[in-house]
Design a protein around this motif. Structure first.
Motif, PDB file in Angstrom:
ATOM      1  N   MET A  82       0.830  -1.207   0.000  1.00 55.94           N
ATOM      2  CA  MET A  82       0.000   0.000   0.000  1.00 55.94           C
ATOM      3  C   MET A  82       0.866   1.259   0.000  1.00 55.94           C
ATOM      4  N   GLY A  83       2.168   1.079   0.070  1.00 61.32           N
ATOM      5  CA  GLY A  83       3.076   2.225   0.165  1.00 61.32           C
ATOM      6  C   GLY A  83       3.140   2.805   1.567  1.00 61.32           C
ATOM      7  N   ALA A  84       2.711   2.025   2.568  1.00 58.20           N
ATOM      8  CA  ALA A  84       2.625   2.551   3.934  1.00 58.20           C
ATOM      9  C   ALA A  84       3.915   2.306   4.723  1.00 58.20           C
ATOM     10  N   THR A  85       4.144   3.146   5.711  1.00 55.54           N
ATOM     11  CA  THR A  85       5.251   2.986   6.648  1.00 55.54           C
ATOM     12  C   THR A  85       4.730   2.232   7.873  1.00 55.54           C
ATOM     13  N   PRO A  86       5.355   1.098   8.249  1.00 53.13           N
ATOM     14  CA  PRO A  86       4.877   0.351   9.416  1.00 53.13           C
ATOM     15  C   PRO A  86       4.992   1.187  10.689  1.00 53.13           C
ATOM     16  N   ARG A  87       3.986   1.049  11.585  1.00 51.32           N
ATOM     17  CA  ARG A  87       4.025   1.787  12.849  1.00 51.32           C
ATOM     18  C   ARG A  87       3.919   0.853  14.060  1.00 51.32           C
ATOM     19  N   GLN A  88       2.762   0.191  14.208  1.00 55.58           N
ATOM     20  CA  GLN A  88       2.578  -0.697  15.362  1.00 55.58           C
ATOM     21  C   GLN A  88       1.907  -1.994  14.916  1.00 55.58           C
ATOM     22  N   PHE A  89       1.883  -2.981  15.831  1.00 58.68           N
ATOM     23  CA  PHE A  89       1.145  -4.207  15.523  1.00 58.68           C
ATOM     24  C   PHE A  89       0.615  -4.888  16.780  1.00 58.68           C
ATOM     25  N   LEU A  90      -0.393  -5.744  16.558  1.00 55.32           N
ATOM     26  CA  LEU A  90      -1.019  -6.549  17.603  1.00 55.32           C
ATOM     27  C   LEU A  90      -0.718  -8.012  17.335  1.00 55.32           C
ATOM     28  N   LEU A  91      -0.607  -8.786  18.398  1.00 61.09           N
ATOM     29  CA  LEU A  91      -0.248 -10.200  18.270  1.00 61.09           C
ATOM     30  C   LEU A  91      -1.282 -11.091  18.957  1.00 61.09           C
ATOM     31  N   GLY A  92      -1.974 -11.902  18.190  1.00 56.61           N
ATOM     32  CA  GLY A  92      -2.874 -12.902  18.748  1.00 56.61           C
ATOM     33  C   GLY A  92      -2.176 -14.251  18.743  1.00 56.61           C
ATOM     34  N   LEU A  93      -2.159 -14.912  19.889  1.00 55.62           N
ATOM     35  CA  LEU A  93      -1.457 -16.195  20.002  1.00 55.62           C
ATOM     36  C   LEU A  93      -2.380 -17.241  20.610  1.00 55.62           C
ATOM     37  N   ALA A  94      -2.522 -18.378  19.943  1.00 58.80           N
ATOM     38  CA  ALA A  94      -3.164 -19.545  20.547  1.00 58.80           C
ATOM     39  C   ALA A  94      -2.097 -20.625  20.620  1.00 58.80           C
ATOM     40  N   LEU A  95      -1.762 -21.034  21.862  1.00 57.61           N
ATOM     41  CA  LEU A  95      -0.642 -21.954  22.071  1.00 57.61           C
ATOM     42  C   LEU A  95      -1.071 -23.142  22.930  1.00 57.61           C
ATOM     43  N   PRO A  96      -0.689 -24.344  22.532  1.00 56.94           N
ATOM     44  CA  PRO A  96      -0.918 -25.499  23.418  1.00 56.94           C
ATOM     45  C   PRO A  96      -0.104 -25.323  24.704  1.00 56.94           C
ATOM     46  N   ALA A  97      -0.670 -25.736  25.847  1.00 55.89           N
ATOM     47  CA  ALA A  97      -0.009 -25.521  27.140  1.00 55.89           C
ATOM     48  C   ALA A  97       1.351 -26.216  27.211  1.00 55.89           C
ATOM     49  N   GLY A  98       1.555 -27.225  26.374  1.00 56.20           N
ATOM     50  CA  GLY A  98       2.803 -27.972  26.419  1.00 56.20           C
ATOM     51  C   GLY A  98       3.940 -27.365  25.623  1.00 56.20           C
ATOM     52  N   VAL A  99       3.699 -26.224  24.979  1.00 61.48           N
ATOM     53  CA  VAL A  99       4.761 -25.581  24.196  1.00 61.48           C
ATOM     54  C   VAL A  99       5.917 -25.197  25.117  1.00 61.48           C
ATOM     55  N   SER A 100       7.140 -25.398  24.650  1.00 64.84           N
ATOM     56  CA  SER A 100       8.301 -25.089  25.493  1.00 64.84           C
ATOM     57  C   SER A 100       8.582 -23.596  25.514  1.00 64.84           C
ATOM     58  N   LEU A 101       9.170 -23.145  26.614  1.00 66.82           N
ATOM     59  CA  LEU A 101       9.559 -21.740  26.701  1.00 66.82           C
ATOM     60  C   LEU A 101      10.651 -21.423  25.698  1.00 66.82           C
ATOM     61  N   GLU A 102      11.431 -22.422  25.369  1.00 63.18           N
ATOM     62  CA  GLU A 102      12.480 -22.244  24.368  1.00 63.18           C
ATOM     63  C   GLU A 102      11.846 -21.842  23.029  1.00 63.18           C
ATOM     64  N   PHE A 103      10.731 -22.502  22.681  1.00 66.46           N
ATOM     65  CA  PHE A 103      10.026 -22.144  21.462  1.00 66.46           C
ATOM     66  C   PHE A 103       9.498 -20.718  21.548  1.00 66.46           C
TER      67      PHE A 103
END
Ligand code: ADP
Ligand code: MG
Length: 324
Positions: A82-103
Protein backbone atom coordinates in the motif's frame (compact mmCIF):
# COMPACT_ATOMS: atom_id res chain seq x y z
CA UNK A 1 10.18 -25.26 31.28
CA UNK A 2 6.76 -25.19 29.60
CA UNK A 3 4.26 -22.45 28.93
CA UNK A 4 1.98 -24.05 31.52
CA UNK A 5 4.57 -23.18 34.22
CA UNK A 6 4.58 -19.53 33.17
CA UNK A 7 0.82 -18.98 32.80
CA UNK A 8 -1.04 -16.51 30.60
CA UNK A 9 -0.02 -13.40 32.50
CA UNK A 10 3.53 -14.59 32.96
CA UNK A 11 3.72 -14.92 29.19
CA UNK A 12 2.25 -11.46 28.60
CA UNK A 13 4.76 -9.98 31.08
CA UNK A 14 7.56 -11.85 29.35
CA UNK A 15 6.48 -10.33 26.02
CA UNK A 16 5.87 -6.83 27.38
CA UNK A 17 9.26 -6.64 29.10
CA UNK A 18 10.96 -6.92 25.70
CA UNK A 19 9.03 -4.20 23.85
CA UNK A 20 10.67 -0.78 23.46
CA UNK A 21 8.74 2.49 23.65
CA UNK A 22 7.78 4.47 20.56
CA UNK A 23 6.75 8.09 20.15
CA UNK A 24 3.42 7.10 18.57
CA UNK A 25 2.41 4.86 21.48
CA UNK A 26 0.66 6.67 24.33
CA UNK A 27 -0.37 3.40 25.98
CA UNK A 28 1.01 0.00 25.01
CA UNK A 29 0.64 -3.53 26.37
CA UNK A 30 -1.12 -3.80 29.73
CA UNK A 31 -4.39 -1.91 29.60
CA UNK A 32 -7.71 -2.92 28.02
CA UNK A 33 -6.73 -1.23 24.75
CA UNK A 34 -3.68 0.51 23.40
CA UNK A 35 -3.72 4.26 22.72
CA UNK A 36 -1.87 5.49 19.63
CA UNK A 37 -1.03 8.94 18.37
CA UNK A 38 -1.44 9.19 14.57
CA UNK A 39 0.96 11.27 12.48
CA UNK A 40 -0.95 14.43 11.49
CA UNK A 41 -2.16 14.30 7.89
CA UNK A 42 -1.75 10.53 7.53
CA UNK A 43 -4.24 7.75 7.01
CA UNK A 44 -3.88 4.57 9.07
CA UNK A 45 -3.53 1.42 6.94
CA UNK A 46 -4.44 -1.75 8.82
CA UNK A 47 -3.94 -5.35 7.75
CA UNK A 48 -4.12 -8.80 9.30
CA UNK A 49 -2.67 -12.23 8.52
CA UNK A 50 -2.98 -15.56 10.28
CA UNK A 51 -0.40 -18.33 10.38
CA UNK A 52 -1.85 -21.70 11.33
CA UNK A 53 0.28 -24.72 12.19
CA UNK A 54 -0.22 -27.42 9.59
CA UNK A 55 -1.64 -24.93 7.07
CA UNK A 56 0.99 -22.17 6.86
CA UNK A 57 3.91 -23.70 8.70
CA UNK A 58 5.33 -26.99 9.84
CA UNK A 59 7.50 -27.10 12.96
CA UNK A 60 9.53 -29.82 11.27
CA UNK A 61 10.56 -27.27 8.62
CA UNK A 62 10.86 -23.94 10.42
CA UNK A 63 12.81 -22.82 13.47
CA UNK A 64 10.99 -20.61 16.01
CA UNK A 65 12.90 -17.40 15.18
CA UNK A 66 12.17 -17.70 11.45
CA UNK A 67 8.51 -18.26 12.28
CA UNK A 68 8.52 -15.12 14.42
CA UNK A 69 10.11 -13.09 11.64
CA UNK A 70 7.78 -14.46 8.96
CA UNK A 71 4.63 -13.84 11.05
CA UNK A 72 5.39 -10.13 11.02
CA UNK A 73 7.03 -10.03 7.56
CA UNK A 74 3.88 -11.15 5.74
CA UNK A 75 1.97 -8.29 7.37
CA UNK A 76 4.71 -5.76 6.63
CA UNK A 77 4.58 -6.91 3.02
CA UNK A 78 0.88 -5.96 2.87
CA UNK A 79 1.68 -2.53 4.28
CA UNK A 80 4.54 -2.15 1.78
CA UNK A 81 2.14 -2.99 -1.05
CA UNK A 82 0.00 0.00 0.00
CA UNK A 83 3.08 2.22 0.17
CA UNK A 84 2.62 2.55 3.93
CA UNK A 85 5.25 2.99 6.65
CA UNK A 86 4.88 0.35 9.42
CA UNK A 87 4.03 1.79 12.85
CA UNK A 88 2.58 -0.70 15.36
CA UNK A 89 1.15 -4.21 15.52
CA UNK A 90 -1.02 -6.55 17.60
CA UNK A 91 -0.25 -10.20 18.27
CA UNK A 92 -2.87 -12.90 18.75
CA UNK A 93 -1.46 -16.19 20.00
CA UNK A 94 -3.16 -19.54 20.55
CA UNK A 95 -0.64 -21.95 22.07
CA UNK A 96 -0.92 -25.50 23.42
CA UNK A 97 -0.01 -25.52 27.14
CA UNK A 98 2.80 -27.97 26.42
CA UNK A 99 4.76 -25.58 24.20
CA UNK A 100 8.30 -25.09 25.49
CA UNK A 101 9.56 -21.74 26.70
CA UNK A 102 12.48 -22.24 24.37
CA UNK A 103 10.03 -22.14 21.46
CA UNK A 104 8.24 -19.07 22.82
CA UNK A 105 11.48 -17.17 23.39
CA UNK A 106 12.84 -18.12 19.98
CA UNK A 107 9.62 -16.98 18.33
CA UNK A 108 9.78 -13.67 20.22
CA UNK A 109 13.45 -13.24 19.28
CA UNK A 110 12.56 -13.41 15.59
CA UNK A 111 9.43 -11.32 15.91
CA UNK A 112 11.17 -8.56 17.84
CA UNK A 113 14.16 -8.58 15.50
CA UNK A 114 11.87 -8.07 12.49
CA UNK A 115 9.92 -5.37 14.35
CA UNK A 116 13.12 -3.54 15.27
CA UNK A 117 14.44 -3.65 11.72
CA UNK A 118 11.29 -2.05 10.35
CA UNK A 119 10.73 0.36 13.22
CA UNK A 120 7.40 -1.03 14.37
CA UNK A 121 6.38 -1.96 17.93
CA UNK A 122 4.01 -4.45 19.53
CA UNK A 123 1.19 -2.63 21.38
CA UNK A 124 -1.10 -5.45 22.46
CA UNK A 125 -2.82 -8.63 21.49
CA UNK A 126 -4.59 -11.63 22.90
CA UNK A 127 -3.32 -14.91 24.30
CA UNK A 128 -5.22 -18.13 24.72
CA UNK A 129 -4.70 -21.86 25.03
CA UNK A 130 -5.08 -24.07 21.99
CA UNK A 131 -6.43 -27.62 22.07
CA UNK A 132 -4.93 -28.10 18.61
CA UNK A 133 -1.81 -26.61 17.10
CA UNK A 134 -0.25 -23.17 17.25
CA UNK A 135 -2.10 -20.22 15.68
CA UNK A 136 -0.57 -16.79 15.21
CA UNK A 137 -2.56 -13.76 14.12
CA UNK A 138 -0.89 -10.40 13.59
CA UNK A 139 -2.65 -7.14 12.83
CA UNK A 140 -0.28 -4.45 11.60
CA UNK A 141 -0.81 -0.71 11.40
CA UNK A 142 0.96 1.62 9.00
CA UNK A 143 0.67 5.19 7.84
CA UNK A 144 0.76 7.11 4.59
CA UNK A 145 -0.57 10.41 3.29
CA UNK A 146 -3.97 9.87 1.62
CA UNK A 147 -2.87 10.94 -1.86
CA UNK A 148 0.11 8.55 -1.80
CA UNK A 149 -1.64 5.33 -0.82
CA UNK A 150 -1.19 2.72 -3.57
CA UNK A 151 -4.21 0.60 -4.40
CA UNK A 152 -4.77 -2.41 -6.63
CA UNK A 153 -7.26 -0.49 -8.72
CA UNK A 154 -5.26 2.12 -10.65
CA UNK A 155 -3.73 0.13 -13.54
CA UNK A 156 -4.23 1.62 -17.03
CA UNK A 157 -3.91 0.08 -20.51
CA UNK A 158 -0.40 0.72 -21.80
CA UNK A 159 1.19 0.57 -18.32
CA UNK A 160 4.27 -1.57 -17.85
CA UNK A 161 4.01 -4.41 -15.31
CA UNK A 162 7.02 -4.66 -12.99
CA UNK A 163 8.04 -6.97 -10.20
CA UNK A 164 10.81 -6.64 -7.61
CA UNK A 165 13.38 -9.36 -6.88
CA UNK A 166 12.86 -12.87 -8.26
CA UNK A 167 9.70 -14.98 -8.35
CA UNK A 168 9.02 -18.67 -7.75
CA UNK A 169 11.76 -19.08 -5.16
CA UNK A 170 9.51 -19.49 -2.12
CA UNK A 171 7.39 -22.17 -3.81
CA UNK A 172 10.51 -23.96 -5.03
CA UNK A 173 11.84 -23.76 -1.46
CA UNK A 174 8.68 -25.40 -0.15
CA UNK A 175 9.14 -28.21 -2.68
CA UNK A 176 12.68 -28.65 -1.41
CA UNK A 177 11.49 -28.79 2.21
CA UNK A 178 9.04 -31.54 1.32
CA UNK A 179 11.90 -33.36 -0.40
CA UNK A 180 13.96 -33.25 2.79
CA UNK A 181 16.22 -30.27 2.03
CA UNK A 182 16.63 -28.00 5.07
CA UNK A 183 18.85 -25.17 3.91
CA UNK A 184 19.85 -23.01 0.96
CA UNK A 185 18.59 -19.82 -0.62
CA UNK A 186 15.26 -21.21 -1.84
CA UNK A 187 14.41 -22.69 1.57
CA UNK A 188 15.30 -19.34 3.19
CA UNK A 189 12.95 -17.55 0.78
CA UNK A 190 10.14 -19.86 1.95
CA UNK A 191 10.85 -19.73 5.67
CA UNK A 192 12.20 -16.21 6.06
CA UNK A 193 10.74 -13.77 3.53
CA UNK A 194 11.98 -10.19 3.38
CA UNK A 195 9.21 -7.59 3.06
CA UNK A 196 9.89 -4.85 0.47
CA UNK A 197 9.08 -2.03 2.86
CA UNK A 198 11.67 0.49 1.61
CA UNK A 199 10.75 -0.03 -2.04
CA UNK A 200 6.99 0.21 -1.38
CA UNK A 201 7.34 3.41 0.60
CA UNK A 202 9.73 5.02 -1.89
CA UNK A 203 7.50 4.16 -4.87
CA UNK A 204 4.47 5.62 -3.08
CA UNK A 205 6.29 8.77 -1.99
CA UNK A 206 7.52 9.38 -5.55
CA UNK A 207 4.00 9.11 -6.99
CA UNK A 208 5.21 6.88 -9.82
CA UNK A 209 2.92 3.87 -9.49
CA UNK A 210 -0.64 3.33 -10.76
CA UNK A 211 -1.42 0.05 -8.96
CA UNK A 212 0.47 -2.23 -6.59
CA UNK A 213 0.05 -5.57 -4.80
CA UNK A 214 2.43 -7.91 -3.01
CA UNK A 215 3.00 -11.37 -4.49
CA UNK A 216 1.51 -13.76 -1.96
CA UNK A 217 -0.62 -15.99 -4.20
CA UNK A 218 1.65 -16.06 -7.27
CA UNK A 219 2.35 -13.51 -10.03
CA UNK A 220 -0.51 -14.69 -12.22
CA UNK A 221 -3.14 -14.66 -9.46
CA UNK A 222 -1.92 -11.38 -8.00
CA UNK A 223 -1.74 -9.64 -11.38
CA UNK A 224 -5.28 -10.89 -11.97
CA UNK A 225 -6.32 -9.20 -8.71
CA UNK A 226 -4.91 -5.90 -10.02
CA UNK A 227 -6.63 -6.40 -13.38
CA UNK A 228 -10.00 -7.31 -11.84
CA UNK A 229 -10.03 -4.23 -9.64
CA UNK A 230 -8.70 -1.96 -12.39
CA UNK A 231 -11.00 -3.24 -15.16
CA UNK A 232 -8.08 -4.06 -17.46
CA UNK A 233 -6.22 -7.07 -18.87
CA UNK A 234 -2.51 -7.88 -18.97
CA UNK A 235 0.15 -9.73 -20.91
CA UNK A 236 3.09 -11.38 -19.17
CA UNK A 237 6.22 -12.11 -21.23
CA UNK A 238 7.57 -15.28 -19.66
CA UNK A 239 11.06 -14.66 -21.05
CA UNK A 240 11.23 -11.56 -18.84
CA UNK A 241 10.28 -13.20 -15.53
CA UNK A 242 13.14 -12.65 -13.06
CA UNK A 243 14.30 -16.13 -12.00
CA UNK A 244 17.12 -16.85 -9.57
CA UNK A 245 20.01 -19.15 -10.48
CA UNK A 246 18.98 -21.64 -7.80
CA UNK A 247 15.41 -21.64 -9.09
CA UNK A 248 16.50 -22.21 -12.70
CA UNK A 249 18.72 -25.09 -11.65
CA UNK A 250 15.82 -26.77 -9.84
CA UNK A 251 12.93 -26.06 -12.22
CA UNK A 252 14.48 -27.02 -15.53
CA UNK A 253 11.48 -28.89 -16.96
CA UNK A 254 9.02 -26.01 -16.81
CA UNK A 255 10.66 -22.90 -15.37
CA UNK A 256 7.46 -20.84 -15.72
CA UNK A 257 4.89 -22.85 -13.75
CA UNK A 258 6.06 -22.09 -10.22
CA UNK A 259 7.30 -18.63 -11.16
CA UNK A 260 3.75 -17.74 -12.26
CA UNK A 261 1.69 -19.63 -9.73
CA UNK A 262 3.89 -20.28 -6.69
CA UNK A 263 2.96 -18.10 -3.76
CA UNK A 264 4.73 -16.42 -0.86
CA UNK A 265 7.46 -14.55 -2.70
CA UNK A 266 6.37 -11.30 -1.02
CA UNK A 267 7.76 -9.26 -3.88
CA UNK A 268 5.98 -6.11 -5.08
CA UNK A 269 4.06 -6.30 -8.36
CA UNK A 270 3.10 -2.90 -9.77
CA UNK A 271 2.23 -0.94 -12.88
CA UNK A 272 3.64 2.36 -14.14
CA UNK A 273 3.19 4.46 -17.26
CA UNK A 274 5.95 3.56 -19.80
CA UNK A 275 7.47 7.06 -19.63
CA UNK A 276 8.11 6.51 -15.89
CA UNK A 277 10.38 3.50 -16.36
CA UNK A 278 13.60 5.52 -16.12
CA UNK A 279 12.45 7.24 -12.92
CA UNK A 280 11.50 3.88 -11.38
CA UNK A 281 14.89 2.45 -12.36
CA UNK A 282 16.67 5.31 -10.63
CA UNK A 283 14.49 5.17 -7.52
CA UNK A 284 14.75 1.41 -6.99
CA UNK A 285 18.51 1.55 -7.53
CA UNK A 286 18.64 4.14 -4.76
CA UNK A 287 16.84 1.84 -2.28
CA UNK A 288 18.82 -1.17 -3.53
CA UNK A 289 15.85 -3.16 -4.82
CA UNK A 290 16.27 -5.10 -8.08
CA UNK A 291 13.28 -5.32 -10.42
CA UNK A 292 12.20 -6.46 -13.88
CA UNK A 293 9.61 -5.34 -16.42
CA UNK A 294 7.57 -8.49 -17.08
CA UNK A 295 4.76 -7.31 -19.32
CA UNK A 296 2.10 -4.72 -19.95
CA UNK A 297 -1.46 -3.81 -19.04
CA UNK A 298 -3.91 -4.23 -21.93
CA UNK A 299 -7.44 -3.11 -22.70
CA UNK A 300 -9.99 -5.86 -22.09
CA UNK A 301 -10.02 -8.21 -19.13
CA UNK A 302 -7.86 -11.21 -20.06
CA UNK A 303 -4.59 -11.93 -18.27
CA UNK A 304 -2.38 -13.92 -20.63
CA UNK A 305 1.11 -15.30 -20.48
CA UNK A 306 3.23 -15.49 -23.63
CA UNK A 307 6.06 -18.03 -23.98
CA UNK A 308 9.45 -16.96 -25.42
CA UNK A 309 8.46 -18.41 -28.84
CA UNK A 310 5.34 -16.20 -28.89
CA UNK A 311 2.85 -18.98 -28.19
CA UNK A 312 0.25 -18.62 -25.42
CA UNK A 313 1.18 -20.38 -22.18
CA UNK A 314 -1.33 -22.00 -19.84
CA UNK A 315 0.10 -23.02 -16.45
CA UNK A 316 -0.87 -26.46 -15.22
CA UNK A 317 -1.64 -25.18 -11.73
CA UNK A 318 -3.51 -22.12 -10.48
CA UNK A 319 -2.33 -19.65 -7.83
CA UNK A 320 -2.84 -20.42 -4.18
CA UNK A 321 -6.44 -20.59 -2.95
CA UNK A 322 -7.15 -21.82 0.61
CA UNK A 323 -10.42 -23.46 -0.41
CA UNK A 324 -9.33 -24.34 -3.94
P1 ADP B 1 -8.47 -8.46 28.30
O1 ADP B 1 -8.89 -9.56 29.20
O2 ADP B 1 -8.93 -7.08 28.71
O3 ADP B 1 -8.67 -8.74 26.85
P2 ADP B 1 -5.85 -9.52 28.35
O4 ADP B 1 -5.66 -10.16 29.66
O5 ADP B 1 -6.23 -10.38 27.17
O6 ADP B 1 -6.88 -8.34 28.51
O7 ADP B 1 -4.55 -8.74 27.94
C1 ADP B 1 -3.90 -7.93 28.89
C2 ADP B 1 -2.98 -7.00 28.14
O8 ADP B 1 -1.97 -7.75 27.50
C3 ADP B 1 -3.66 -6.19 27.05
O9 ADP B 1 -3.05 -4.91 27.01
C4 ADP B 1 -3.34 -6.97 25.80
O10 ADP B 1 -3.29 -6.11 24.67
C5 ADP B 1 -1.97 -7.53 26.12
N1 ADP B 1 -1.70 -8.80 25.45
C6 ADP B 1 -2.38 -9.96 25.59
N2 ADP B 1 -1.84 -10.93 24.83
C7 ADP B 1 -0.81 -10.35 24.16
C8 ADP B 1 0.12 -10.80 23.19
N3 ADP B 1 0.10 -12.05 22.72
N4 ADP B 1 1.03 -9.92 22.73
C9 ADP B 1 1.04 -8.67 23.16
N5 ADP B 1 0.20 -8.17 24.07
C10 ADP B 1 -0.73 -9.00 24.56
MG1 MG C 1 -7.84 -10.45 25.90
Amino acid sequence: MKLADLGEFGLIDRIASRIPSQSGVVLGIGDDAAALLPTPGCLTLITSDMLIEGVHFDLGFTDPASLGRKSLAVNLSDLAAMGATPRQFLLGLALPAGVSLEFVDGFLDGLIEMAHRFDTVLVGGDTCASKGGISISITALGEQRPERVLKRSGAQPGDLVLVTGTVGDAAAGLRQLFAGVRQGGLVRRQLDPEPRVAAGGALADAGLVHAMIDVSDGVLADLTHICDLSGVGARIDLARLPLSEAYRALEQQDPYALALTGGEDYELLFTVAPEKEAAVTELLARVGTPFAVIGAITAGTRVEAVAPDGSPYHPTRAGFDHFG
